[in-house]
Write a protein that holds these residues in place. Structure first.
Motif, short mmCIF file in Angstrom:
data_model
loop_
_atom_site.label_atom_id
_atom_site.label_comp_id
_atom_site.label_asym_id
_atom_site.label_seq_id
_atom_site.Cartn_x
_atom_site.Cartn_y
_atom_site.Cartn_z
N MET A 40 0.84 -1.21 0.00
CA MET A 40 0.00 0.00 0.00
C MET A 40 0.87 1.25 0.00
O MET A 40 1.93 1.28 0.61
N ALA A 41 0.41 2.32 -0.72
CA ALA A 41 1.16 3.58 -0.75
C ALA A 41 1.24 4.15 0.66
O ALA A 41 0.40 3.85 1.51
N LYS A 42 2.25 5.02 0.86
CA LYS A 42 2.39 5.66 2.18
C LYS A 42 1.15 6.50 2.48
O LYS A 42 0.65 7.18 1.58
N PRO A 43 0.70 6.54 3.72
CA PRO A 43 -0.40 7.44 4.05
C PRO A 43 0.03 8.91 3.90
O PRO A 43 1.21 9.23 4.05
N ILE A 44 -0.94 9.74 3.59
CA ILE A 44 -0.67 11.18 3.44
C ILE A 44 -1.30 11.93 4.60
O ILE A 44 -2.48 11.72 4.92
N VAL A 45 -0.50 12.77 5.24
CA VAL A 45 -0.97 13.58 6.37
C VAL A 45 -0.88 15.04 5.94
O VAL A 45 0.21 15.54 5.63
N ALA A 46 -2.01 15.74 5.87
CA ALA A 46 -2.01 17.13 5.41
C ALA A 46 -2.23 18.08 6.58
O ALA A 46 -3.07 17.84 7.45
N ILE A 47 -1.43 19.16 6.59
CA ILE A 47 -1.55 20.18 7.64
C ILE A 47 -2.36 21.34 7.07
O ILE A 47 -1.98 21.91 6.04
N VAL A 48 -3.46 21.67 7.71
CA VAL A 48 -4.27 22.80 7.26
C VAL A 48 -4.51 23.76 8.42
O VAL A 48 -4.32 23.42 9.59
N GLY A 49 -4.97 24.96 8.07
CA GLY A 49 -5.26 25.96 9.10
C GLY A 49 -5.10 27.35 8.54
O GLY A 49 -4.59 27.53 7.43
N LYS A 104 1.75 26.53 10.80
CA LYS A 104 1.74 25.26 10.07
C LYS A 104 3.13 24.88 9.57
O LYS A 104 3.58 23.75 9.73
N SER A 105 3.82 25.85 8.96
CA SER A 105 5.14 25.55 8.38
C SER A 105 6.18 25.29 9.47
O SER A 105 7.07 24.46 9.30
N THR A 106 6.05 25.99 10.58
CA THR A 106 6.98 25.77 11.69
C THR A 106 6.81 24.34 12.22
O THR A 106 7.79 23.64 12.47
N PHE A 107 5.57 23.94 12.35
CA PHE A 107 5.24 22.58 12.80
C PHE A 107 5.78 21.55 11.79
O PHE A 107 6.44 20.58 12.16
N PHE A 108 5.52 21.81 10.51
CA PHE A 108 5.99 20.93 9.42
C PHE A 108 7.52 20.83 9.43
O PHE A 108 8.08 19.73 9.41
N ASN A 109 8.18 21.98 9.49
CA ASN A 109 9.65 21.99 9.44
C ASN A 109 10.26 21.26 10.62
O ASN A 109 11.30 20.62 10.48
N TYR A 110 9.62 21.38 11.78
CA TYR A 110 10.18 20.69 12.94
C TYR A 110 10.15 19.18 12.71
O TYR A 110 11.12 18.49 12.95
N ILE A 111 9.01 18.69 12.23
CA ILE A 111 8.88 17.24 12.03
C ILE A 111 9.83 16.77 10.92
O ILE A 111 10.50 15.76 11.05
#
Ligand code: GTP
Ligand code: MG
Length: 195
Positions: free
Chosen positions: A1-10, A16-23
């Motif tokens: 199965m393809a990797k799951p996709i997790v989307a950040i919205v708000g 959002k980008s700070t959260f994304f960049n940290y991960i």
């Protein structure tokens, strides 16, 4: 199965980008250096507890004064809903629940997709912060207190995302089932297998 996709919205500026960049930062060094970062959705692969997934940052959406929720923001949320297996809805605890947050919540709830609600900018994590209770009113479920700049609370969010991934064991087992047919041809038996 393809990797799951997790989307950040708000809404814009909630972090959002700070959260994304940290991960992503620990795994892929410079996400920001790719061209078109501020305009396009940004995709990066990462993993948590050995499980790989693709994280998507939705970026660069402007709020206009004449409407609570900009058309482009609605589009971003709708695209995220379409592509995502799990949605991370980021809000700003310092600003509290806004009208735009409520509108986004309505879109997200209609989607029936699994959602993780993040109250970012909870910089005093560890201290009791009553402001978080207001976010239950969005009807999304438990809000997670996060400070993306202090990197606190992010592990709990990743655990929650992990719990909400589609159950891949079931899907993989289904894919592994081999159907067998016995066909009699002339005087021989032929075995046909298919997935
Ligand atoms: N105090 C505090 N500030 C934060 C936190 N996370 C992000 N910020 C700040 O909030 C501002 C906006 O952060 P971004 O990550 O660019 O927000 P965004 O949601 O991606 O914004 P758009 O891309 O415009 O939608 C920046 O100045 C960040 O430093 C946090 O946990 N605490
Ligand atoms: Mg951004």
């Amino acid at each position: 199965m393809a990797k799951p996709i997790v989307a950040i919205v708000g809404r814009p500026n909630v972090g959002k980008s700070t959260f994304f960049n940290y991960i992503i930062g620990e795994k892929i060094s410079i996400v920001e250096d790719k061209p078109g970062v501020t305009r396009d959705r940004i995709y990066a692969d990462t993993n948590w507890r050995g499980k790989s997934f693709t994280l998507v940052d939705t970026a660069g959406i402007e709020e206009k004064s004449d409407s609570i929720i900009e058309t482009s923001m609605r589009e971003q949320v709708e695209i995220a809903i379409d592509i995502a297996d799990v949605i991370v809805f980021v809000t700003d605890i310092k600003q509290g629940v806004t009208e735009a947050d409520k509108e986004i919540s309505i879109l997200l709830r209609k989607s029936k997709k699994p959602i993780v609600l993040v109250c970012n900018k909870s910089d005093n994590f560890g201290n009791t912060n009553n402001d978080i209770y207001e976010f239950y009113n969005l009807g999304i479920g438990e809000p997670f207190a996060v400070s993306s700049v202090n990197a606190s609370g992010i592990g709990d969010v990743l655990d929650e995302i992990y719990k909400k991934f589609p159950n891949q064991d079931e899907e993989e087992n289904e894919e592994d089932i081999v159907k067998v047919a016995l066909i009699r041809k002339a005087k021989c038996w032929k075995i046909i297998t298919c997935k």
